[in-house]
Design an enzyme around this catalytic site. Structure first.
Site, short mmCIF file in Angstrom:
data_model
loop_
_atom_site.label_atom_id
_atom_site.label_comp_id
_atom_site.label_asym_id
_atom_site.label_seq_id
_atom_site.Cartn_x
_atom_site.Cartn_y
_atom_site.Cartn_z
N TYR A 32 3.81 5.03 11.46
CA TYR A 32 4.31 3.65 11.80
C TYR A 32 5.09 3.06 10.63
O TYR A 32 5.26 1.89 11.08
CB TYR A 32 2.79 2.88 12.09
N ARG A 56 0.87 -1.37 -0.25
CA ARG A 56 -0.16 -0.14 0.06
C ARG A 56 0.90 1.17 0.02
O ARG A 56 1.42 1.77 1.02
CB ARG A 56 -0.88 -0.08 1.33
N HIS A 113 -3.89 4.18 4.65
CA HIS A 113 -5.14 3.35 4.67
C HIS A 113 -6.10 3.83 4.03
O HIS A 113 -6.97 3.56 3.39
CB HIS A 113 -5.13 2.79 6.03
#
Length: 391
Positions: free
Chosen positions: A295, A282, A286
């Site tokens: 993160y 990705r 998100h």
């Protein structure tokens, strides 16, 4: 001090080893690959891409347009025109390759990120934006394009897909690999931890349902890495449920097409389910409410940029298929035109009224619901002429 239990060997209580860490940017992962990141065609003993260079040009066009739609939708959200957007950036090959492997009778059960599959199935991208703009709850009819409404509840669509596939089976729509019907369910690596997905695996296996479980493993379940989801590669889970699994390079549109095509044929002929794990990444957040810099490491992102699904196809077409720059320029211009029309259509969408939602709960509205509608309409009218557009 641990205590022994009669009848059980001591090794039962041996310490559990620490989870295996996921592959890092410098490590290689085994999967089915037919087109390298450098744009070189390679062979695989079990899977082959059987289409010509014109089809590959079509895949390039699809992926470029879908990425442009995604970019425009992200911009619209940032400008306050959409409430949210779930980007597919980096996952174009997984979606276009699998989407183009479907036949006219196959049914798709998506999550909320399958914009590329929706494009392959002929769903108007503007309908997708209507959902994220909040003017409707999904304005397309699943029967028109064999593409069900987006599912926000994580993993629930796998059960829906399995039930639908069992219906295809009982309607005697299964039995021929080319003319039969199959169902494909899309979900992410994070959803693989949901009970719904595992229950779907059980039902599909026991009833030999004609369903392909297509997992887009993009490495992150929002902010949770893949090593928090599993200790083994996801595709290997299928063996525990009694059906085959295969991992494919999710950034390789040729391999994704070939693997999905074979899995769908297997389902259509009555051989049951298959789990396809498309190993991808990705590239964006998100959703637009997420900040991935909190993160994950920037060097991992840079590493995956070198595996870009569109650039490898462009490299192949330019170096090995003799495709000139005029073709790429035409595709870019077409993608920009699609984006411009999408923006105009989005901005022209009428705001919904709260009374509209009363109209879509029942075919024949019960009296008590009609009373509630009228009460709300009177309440809204008390705030002035513009109140119906609010809420």
């Amino acid at each position: 001090m641990s205590e022994s239990v009669p009848g059980l060997a001591p090794e039962v209580f041996a310490p559990v080893e620490a989870p295996v860490s996921p592959p890092q940017a410098s490590e290689e992962v085994e999967f089915v690959q037919l087109l390298t990141p450098e744009g070189e065609r390679v062979e695989h003993p079990d899977f082959a891409f059987d289409l010509d260079d014109e089809a590959i040009k079509g895949f390039y066009r699809d992926m470029t347009i879908v990425r442009r739609i995604d970019t425009e939708a992200t911009a619209l959200q940032r400008q306050g025109e959409l409430g949210l957007w779930a980007s597919l950036l980096g996952q174009e090959a997984a979606q276009i390759g699998s989407g183009r492997a479907l036949n006219a009778k196959d049914m798709v059960f998506p999550t909320y990120r399958e914009h590329g599959v929706a494009y392959c199935q002929g769903v108007d991208p503007l309908n997708l934006l209507g959902l994220f703009r909040g003017v409707d709850q999904g304005a397309w009819d699943p029967r028109d394009n064999n593409f069900h409404l987006y599912t926000i509840v994580i993993g629930a669509q796998t059960l829906h897909a399995t039930g639908y596939a069992m219906g295809q089976q009982r309607d005697h729509a299964v039995g021929d690999p080319d003319t039969g019907e199959a169902t494909i369910a899309y979900f992410g690596d994070g959803a693989s931890s949901q009970g719904d997905v595992n229950e779907a695996f059980i039902y599909a296996s026991v009833f030999n349902a004609p369903v392909v479980f297509f997992c887009q493993n993009n490495q992150w379940a929002i902010s949770e890495p893949i090593d928090r989801q599993t200790r083994i590669p996801l595709y290997q889970r299928a063996a525990g449920f009694g059906f085959p699994g295969v991992r494919v390079d999710g950034n390789d549109v040729l391999a994704t097409y070939a693997v999905t095509q074979q899995a769908l044929k297997r389902a259509r002929e009555g051989s049951g389910p298959t789990l396809v794990e498309a190993y991808t990444y990705r590239m964006g957040a998100h959703t637009t409410s997420d900040d991935p810099t909190k993160y994950r490491l920037s060097e991992d992102l840079e590493y995956w940029k070198l595996k870009d699904p569109i650039e490898r196809v462009k490299a192949y077409l330019a170096r090995s298929a003799g495709v000139g720059q005029d073709f790429f320029a035409e595709v870019e211009a077409e993608a920009d035109q699609v984006a411009a029309e999408l923006r105009r259509g989005c901005l022209a969408m009428p705001d919904p009224t709260m009374t509209d939602f009363f109209q879509h709960a029942y075919v024949d509205m019960p009296d008590e619901l009609a009373v509630q509608r009228d009460q709300y309409a009177a309440y809204a009218a008390s705030f002035g002429a513009d109140s119906e557009g609010e809420g």
